[in-house]
Design an enzyme around this catalytic site. Sequence first.
Site, mmCIF file in Angstrom:
data_model
loop_
_atom_site.group_PDB
_atom_site.id
_atom_site.type_symbol
_atom_site.label_atom_id
_atom_site.label_comp_id
_atom_site.label_asym_id
_atom_site.label_seq_id
_atom_site.Cartn_x
_atom_site.Cartn_y
_atom_site.Cartn_z
ATOM 1 N N SER A 139 -2.922 -75.976 34.374
ATOM 2 C CA SER A 139 -2.024 -77.019 34.871
ATOM 3 C C SER A 139 -2.685 -77.688 36.057
ATOM 4 O O SER A 139 -3.380 -77.025 36.838
ATOM 5 C CB SER A 139 -0.687 -76.407 35.300
ATOM 6 O OG SER A 139 0.067 -77.332 36.060
ATOM 7 N N TYR A 152 3.842 -70.011 39.652
ATOM 8 C CA TYR A 152 3.243 -70.704 38.512
ATOM 9 C C TYR A 152 1.878 -71.277 38.884
ATOM 10 O O TYR A 152 0.909 -71.134 38.131
ATOM 11 C CB TYR A 152 4.178 -71.820 38.045
ATOM 12 C CG TYR A 152 3.652 -72.615 36.870
ATOM 13 C CD1 TYR A 152 3.683 -72.084 35.586
ATOM 14 C CD2 TYR A 152 3.140 -73.902 37.043
ATOM 15 C CE1 TYR A 152 3.209 -72.812 34.501
ATOM 16 C CE2 TYR A 152 2.668 -74.634 35.959
ATOM 17 C CZ TYR A 152 2.709 -74.084 34.699
ATOM 18 O OH TYR A 152 2.243 -74.802 33.630
#
Length: 245
Positions: A139, A152
Site C-alpha cells: 500500500s 496497517y
Amino acid sequence: MLTGRTIVVTGAARGVGRAIAEACAAAGARLVLADILEDLGRETAATLPGARFLPLDLADPDSVSRFGADVAAHEGAVHGLVNNAAIATGIGGPEFDAIEIGTWDRVMTVNVRGTWLVTRALAPLLVASGSGRIVNLASDTALWGAPRLLAYTASKGAVISMTRSLARELGPRGVGVTCVAPGIMRCEATEYVPEARHRLYEDGRAVPGAQVPGDITAAITFLLTPGALALTGQVLPVNAGFVFT
C-alpha cells in the site's frame, strides 16, 4: 500474456482480488483462487474459465498448510502467486496510542505472517515452474507514512521489506518477486472508510479522481509474466501519482 501459466490469487473473492483474478483469466491463465469468504469465493471461481477455489485463512497456519498441499497435489507447478489477501482496520481512525493490542496483533498475523506462510508453502512449486513470479500487494500508505493507520501501515511496510529480501533469496532459483503499492480504492472492502479519507487521496493524485481495482490489474498481470524478471525486488506505487518514488 499468461497462457499456459497457473496463477494463485489470495483474497480473490471480491474487490481487488477478484479484479486481479478476472484480469489474469482474460490473459489466459489457469487460476487457483483463495479466500476466507468461501461462498463468495466459489461464486467468483464459477464465473472464470479454468478457475478453482480453495478456502484459506491466513491467520491459521494449518489452513495455509492444507492449502499448499492441495495446490501441490493438483497443480504440480505454479507460475505465479499474488499475495493480495489482507485486512485493514481503522483507516482514518484511532491514533497510534489508542490502537488495541488485539487489533495490532491480528493485522500483523494476517498481513505479515500470512503472506510469509503462503509464500513459504508455494515457493517449491514456483521454483519447479522454471519461471515463477510473486507479486505482493502492499500500500502506498507505507511510502508516505499515512497517519491514524499505524498497524496497517506497519504491516504493509513489512510486506515491502519482505519483497526485497525474498527477491534476493529466490532470485538465484529463477523466481522474481515484486510489490505493487496502490492507493486507497473505491470497492467493497473500503466502503467503511470515511469520505474525507477518500477525498484526501482523490484530490492529491497527479491524475485526480478515484482509483478502482481495475486500475492496477495491468501492472500485476505484466509482473506475472516471464519477461518481468528484471524488475525483481522493485516496488511499484500504482496510485495515479499520489506518491512518487
